[in-house]
Design a protein around this motif. Structure first.
Motif, PDB file in Angstrom:
ATOM      1  N   TRP A  93      -5.086   1.019  -5.052  1.00  0.00           N
ATOM      2  CA  TRP A  93      -4.721   1.785  -3.862  1.00  0.00           C
ATOM      3  C   TRP A  93      -5.991   2.186  -3.119  1.00  0.00           C
ATOM      4  CZ3 TRP A  93      -3.116   7.550  -3.566  1.00  0.00           C
ATOM      5  CH2 TRP A  93      -2.612   7.845  -2.293  1.00  0.00           C
ATOM      6  N   GLU A  94      -6.113   1.763  -1.881  1.00  0.00           N
ATOM      7  CA  GLU A  94      -7.339   2.002  -1.113  1.00  0.00           C
ATOM      8  C   GLU A  94      -7.646   3.483  -0.952  1.00  0.00           C
ATOM      9  OE1 GLU A  94      -7.126  -0.030   2.589  1.00  0.00           O
ATOM     10  OE2 GLU A  94      -7.312  -2.033   1.707  1.00  0.00           O
ATOM     11  N   GLN A  95      -6.633   4.322  -0.961  1.00  0.00           N
ATOM     12  CA  GLN A  95      -6.834   5.760  -0.782  1.00  0.00           C
ATOM     13  C   GLN A  95      -6.685   6.515  -2.104  1.00  0.00           C
ATOM     14  OE1 GLN A  95      -5.139   7.452   2.960  1.00  0.00           O
ATOM     15  NE2 GLN A  95      -4.038   5.512   3.069  1.00  0.00           N
ATOM     16  N   SER A  96      -7.035   5.867  -3.207  1.00  0.00           N
ATOM     17  CA  SER A  96      -6.820   6.474  -4.516  1.00  0.00           C
ATOM     18  C   SER A  96      -7.606   7.765  -4.711  1.00  0.00           C
ATOM     19  CB  SER A  96      -7.172   5.486  -5.626  1.00  0.00           C
ATOM     20  OG  SER A  96      -8.545   5.132  -5.572  1.00  0.00           O
ATOM     21  N   GLY A  97      -8.660   7.964  -3.917  1.00  0.00           N
ATOM     22  CA  GLY A  97      -9.396   9.221  -4.005  1.00  0.00           C
ATOM     23  C   GLY A  97      -8.553  10.423  -3.639  1.00  0.00           C
ATOM     24  N   LEU A  98      -7.420  10.165  -2.965  1.00  0.00           N
ATOM     25  CA  LEU A  98      -6.527  11.252  -2.564  1.00  0.00           C
ATOM     26  C   LEU A  98      -5.470  11.562  -3.617  1.00  0.00           C
ATOM     27  CD1 LEU A  98      -5.875  10.192   1.161  1.00  0.00           C
ATOM     28  CD2 LEU A  98      -7.562  11.831   0.307  1.00  0.00           C
ATOM     29  N   TRP A 114       2.042   1.963  -3.560  1.00  0.00           N
ATOM     30  CA  TRP A 114       1.051   2.722  -4.322  1.00  0.00           C
ATOM     31  C   TRP A 114       1.072   4.198  -3.911  1.00  0.00           C
ATOM     32  CZ3 TRP A 114      -0.065   0.328  -8.395  1.00  0.00           C
ATOM     33  CH2 TRP A 114      -0.383  -1.030  -8.432  1.00  0.00           C
ATOM     34  N   GLU A 115       1.178   4.436  -2.609  1.00  0.00           N
ATOM     35  CA  GLU A 115       1.212   5.814  -2.118  1.00  0.00           C
ATOM     36  C   GLU A 115       2.416   6.562  -2.690  1.00  0.00           C
ATOM     37  OE1 GLU A 115       1.720   8.096   2.166  1.00  0.00           O
ATOM     38  OE2 GLU A 115       0.693   6.160   2.124  1.00  0.00           O
ATOM     39  N   ASP A 148       0.829  -1.211   0.000  1.00  0.00           N
ATOM     40  CA  ASP A 148       0.000   0.000   0.000  1.00  0.00           C
ATOM     41  C   ASP A 148       0.859   1.256   0.000  1.00  0.00           C
ATOM     42  OD1 ASP A 148      -2.797   0.907   0.041  1.00  0.00           O
ATOM     43  OD2 ASP A 148      -2.227   1.872   1.927  1.00  0.00           O
ATOM     44  N   LYS A 149       2.004   1.174   0.663  1.00  0.00           N
ATOM     45  CA  LYS A 149       2.919   2.318   0.671  1.00  0.00           C
ATOM     46  C   LYS A 149       3.605   2.487  -0.688  1.00  0.00           C
ATOM     47  CE  LYS A 149       2.371   3.893   4.824  1.00  0.00           C
ATOM     48  NZ  LYS A 149       1.828   5.264   5.042  1.00  0.00           N
ATOM     49  N   ASP A 188      -5.331  15.044  -4.484  1.00  0.00           N
ATOM     50  CA  ASP A 188      -5.546  15.933  -3.354  1.00  0.00           C
ATOM     51  C   ASP A 188      -4.440  16.956  -3.165  1.00  0.00           C
ATOM     52  OD1 ASP A 188      -7.278  16.644  -1.161  1.00  0.00           O
ATOM     53  OD2 ASP A 188      -5.720  15.910   0.188  1.00  0.00           O
ATOM     54  N   HIS A 206     -12.175   7.895 -12.475  1.00  0.00           N
ATOM     55  CA  HIS A 206     -12.634   6.535 -12.194  1.00  0.00           C
ATOM     56  C   HIS A 206     -13.396   5.950 -13.393  1.00  0.00           C
ATOM     57  CE1 HIS A 206     -11.533   5.660  -7.996  1.00  0.00           C
ATOM     58  NE2 HIS A 206     -11.524   6.970  -7.853  1.00  0.00           N
TER      59      HIS A 206
END
Length: 216
Positions: A119-124, A71-72, A68-69, A127, A169
């Motif tokens: 990525w679970e936080q892809s909405g960010l 992807w971040e 996950d990191k 940002d 998306h």
């Protein structure tokens, strides 16, 4: 004199270690991108990244973290590149911000699609850089009298950002192509600009909406 020299040497040593660390981190992220492009549907594992980057799996974990990191970090790379492109443009036009953001994703479709899907936080992902740049561009438009003096440019930027994320998306899901991705992102911007337009600029800011019709 000796103590001073030793301090300088210590500083140079730390600088060299930091540079090597940054180089290995960059190599790891390059390896992750290469794996995604070579095998778009493959699992992006720490072990495979390490093998491609020619480092130990523990190095990937220590310098980046778990998947996950990774992807971040890849998302941060997208926004760093967007910062670079916008700096080269040297413009405060909100349209340039939106167009540059869309082109950033379509220029590297395999990596960006996997990033958004996994990525679970892809909405960010939008940002940081695009929203920061967009807020600045809209505030500048308000200061120049293009937008109403009481326009909430932070709220406008958030609305545009939400529209861009929605279009992103849809593009990732292959519901729309590159051209329509850009059109829908620009539609979110044009609607927001028209809604907040100062009277003297209203016709100009409404023109893109009138010419677009129902095509978006």
């Amino acid at each position: 004199m000796c103590a001073r020299t030793r301090t300088e040497e210590d500083g140079q040593g730390r600088g060299l270690r930091a540079r090597h660390k940054a180089e290995r981190r960059s190599r790891i992220l390059d390896a992750a991108r290469e794996l995604l492009r070579a095998e778009p549907e493959s699992v992006l594992s720490t072990e495979r990244i390490a093998e491609r980057a020619q480092v130990a799996p523990a190095t990937v974990y220590n310098l980046i973290g778990p998947r996950d990191k990774v992807w971040e970090a890849l998302a941060a790379g997208f926004t760093d590149e967007l910062d670079r492109r916008l700096a080269l443009l040297g413009t405060d036009d909100p349209r340039d911000v939106v167009e540059s953001t869309v082109r950033l994703f379509v220029d590297d479709p395999v990596v960006s699609r996997r990033l958004v899907r996994e990525w679970e936080q892809s909405g960010l992902v939008l940002d940081r850089s695009p929203l920061t740049q967009l807020r600045r561009a809209l505030a500048d438009a308000r200061a120049r009298g293009v937008l109403h003096a009481d326009a909430d440019t932070d709220a406008l930027a958030s609305v545009v950002g939400a529209g861009c994320v929605g279009a992103l998306h849809q593009w990732v899901a292959a519901q729309i192509d590159d051209e329509r991705f850009l059109a829908r992102a620009l539609l979110a911007l044009d609607v927001s600009l028209a809604a907040a337009a100062a009277d003297s600029h209203r016709d100009r800011l409404l023109a893109p909406l009138r010419s677009r019709g129902g095509s978006a």
